[in-house]
Design an enzyme around this catalytic site. Structure first.
Site, short mmCIF file in Angstrom:
data_model
loop_
_atom_site.label_atom_id
_atom_site.label_comp_id
_atom_site.label_asym_id
_atom_site.label_seq_id
_atom_site.Cartn_x
_atom_site.Cartn_y
_atom_site.Cartn_z
N PHE A 1 -17.84 43.18 90.31
CA PHE A 1 -18.36 43.27 88.94
C PHE A 1 -18.68 44.73 88.58
O PHE A 1 -19.76 45.22 88.88
CB PHE A 1 -19.61 42.42 88.79
CG PHE A 1 -19.38 40.93 88.95
CD1 PHE A 1 -18.25 40.32 88.43
CD2 PHE A 1 -20.30 40.15 89.62
CE1 PHE A 1 -18.05 38.96 88.57
CE2 PHE A 1 -20.12 38.78 89.77
CZ PHE A 1 -18.98 38.19 89.24
N ASP B 1 -40.58 19.86 99.49
CA ASP B 1 -39.34 20.29 98.83
C ASP B 1 -38.75 19.11 98.06
O ASP B 1 -38.76 17.98 98.53
CB ASP B 1 -38.35 20.77 99.91
CG ASP B 1 -37.24 21.64 99.33
OD1 ASP B 1 -37.17 22.81 99.74
OD2 ASP B 1 -36.46 21.15 98.50
N LYS C 1 -40.94 35.24 87.34
CA LYS C 1 -41.55 35.72 88.59
C LYS C 1 -42.74 36.62 88.28
O LYS C 1 -43.79 36.55 88.94
CB LYS C 1 -40.51 36.46 89.45
CG LYS C 1 -39.51 35.53 90.12
CD LYS C 1 -40.19 34.68 91.19
CE LYS C 1 -39.29 33.63 91.78
NZ LYS C 1 -39.94 32.78 92.78
N TYR D 1 -35.38 34.90 84.50
CA TYR D 1 -35.78 34.71 85.90
C TYR D 1 -36.86 35.73 86.28
O TYR D 1 -37.91 35.37 86.82
CB TYR D 1 -34.55 34.85 86.81
CG TYR D 1 -34.90 34.97 88.27
CD1 TYR D 1 -35.38 33.87 88.98
CD2 TYR D 1 -34.77 36.19 88.94
CE1 TYR D 1 -35.71 33.98 90.33
CE2 TYR D 1 -35.10 36.31 90.28
CZ TYR D 1 -35.57 35.21 90.96
OH TYR D 1 -35.91 35.33 92.29
N SER E 1 -39.82 38.78 93.45
CA SER E 1 -38.46 39.34 93.44
C SER E 1 -38.46 40.76 92.89
O SER E 1 -39.26 41.10 92.00
CB SER E 1 -37.59 38.46 92.54
OG SER E 1 -36.35 39.09 92.31
#
Ligand code: UFG
Length: 346
Positions: free
Chosen positions: A209, A29, A146, A142, A114
């Protein structure tokens, strides 16, 4: 077991699950968004996934046989502003890792994907279940990265005999019941931790939202999966027998959607306090509903969630946030200072 991104939220919970099942995790990491105190199970290597040499050294030094790849940038909104970073870290980093695994003879991989790969499939209602056979049309850089990683991994599987499972996470939430590890992002953008912080008075009032989505109460539907169930799905994905060259994409969710307002009510129940809130506009890129069809995880992995009722998720998250163990001060961004790392461990 190499665990890239193992100092992050889902990676740390998975390292714990791996250790409990007799694996020896080796966390790799950069600590740019991970937390050193979350590395409690197995060894730690400080490195960046775009550094092929560091990866090869770690794989050789620890006798790595299999890998789980979590390390990535995850904020959807930021990916719109800085697609360059997302393609570099997520796609460039995955390419670098795949080459290192191939060169070192590691031929089993579980990849952290995802639900963002689905985007907003046409003709589906918000509460409709998303199955892995649907077309993938991401709505953010994003999600694009993926999906690109999934395709790259599938190609490496076919060409080089790797076998891999991509787990498409829905909304990870909750915390390990031990209280040792839990959700910590900087900045935090996720609904449940923000609602808890608002209720505890440690954060701002929550903004909901959008109220005009095509859902029963007008707020978005999401499929919340307890992080310990998500961690168990990784162990199940390692245990499944796959032939060389196989690539499988599998949803990890519950099949039940909850609205933003229902999630807020669950936080209020868990904390016996109101969640101060204001009603705001839609957030760019938020699809009305993301709910998993979880049947493939059941049949292929033999996995089903056991701790993912919304109330359980929120109770575990609330306990963690009320008694935050990492503390803000231990967030580290070390630029290679290994002495500081060892002094902060544990
Ligand atoms: N929400 C609010 N107010 C907030 C934060 C969130 O109303 O302050 C709403 C969002 O609009 C959304 C829901 O709460 O409807 C959940 O939002 P999160 O930010 O918690 O999670 P997302 O569904 O946006 O995204 C998560 C992961 C992504 C992943 C996606 C796929 O963070 O990485 O799930 O399911 F891509």
């Amino acid at each position: 077991m190499l665990v890239t991104g193992g100092a992050g939220y889902i990676g740390a919970h998975t390292a714990k699950a791996l250790a409990e099942q007799g694996y020896r995790p080796v966390v790799f990491d950069s600590l740019r968004s991970g937390f050193l105190p979350a590395v409690r199970w197995g060894d730690f290597v400080h490195g960046d996934i775009r550094d092929g040499r560091a990866l090869r050294e770690a794989i050789a030094a620890h006798g790595i046989r299999e890998a789980i790849h979590f390390a990535s940038l995850i904020e959807v909104g930021r990916s719109v502003e800085r697609p360059d970073l997302f393609w570099d870290v997520n796609v460039g980093g995955t390419a670098c890792l795949l080459d290192a695994l191939r060169d070192c003879g590691v031929n089993r991989l579980v990849f952290s994907s995802s639900a963002a790969v689905y985007g907003q499939p046409e003709g589906l209602a918000a509460a409709d279940l998303l199955s892995e056979t649907l077309p993938t049309v991401p709505t953010s850089p994003y999600g694009d990265t993926k999906l690109a990683c999934e395709r790259m991994i599938a190609a490496y599987c076919r060409a080089f005999g790797l076998s891999a499972v991509a787990l498409r996470y829905f909304n990870a939430a909750g915390a390990d019941p031990s209280g040792l590890i839990g959700e910590a992002h900087d900045p935090e953008t996720h609904l449940i931790p923000l609602a808890i912080a608002a209720a505890l008075g440690t954060g701002k009032p929550l903004t909901v939202f959008g109220q005009d989505f095509p859902t029963p109460d007008g707020s978005c539907l999401r499929d919340y999966i307890h992080v310990t169930d998500l961690a168990a799905a990784h162990v199940a994905a390692l245990d499944v027998e796959l032939p060389a060259g196989a690539f499988e994409a599998v949803n990890v969710g519950t099949g039940r959607g909850w609205s933003v307002l229902e999630a807020i009510e669950a936080v209020e129940r868990a904390l016996c306090r109101p969640v101060p809130r204001t009603l705001g506009a839609r957030r760019a890129g938020d699809p009305p509903g993301l709910v998993a069809d979880p049947s493939r995880a059941r049949t292929l992995l033999g996995w089903s969630p056991v701790r993912s009722s919304l109330d359980q998720i929120v109770q575990d998250a609330a306990r963690w946030h009320a008694d935050q163990r990492y503390g803000r001060s231990v967030k580290v961004n070390l630029e290679g200072n290994k002495e500081t790392i060892s002094s902060l461990r544990g």
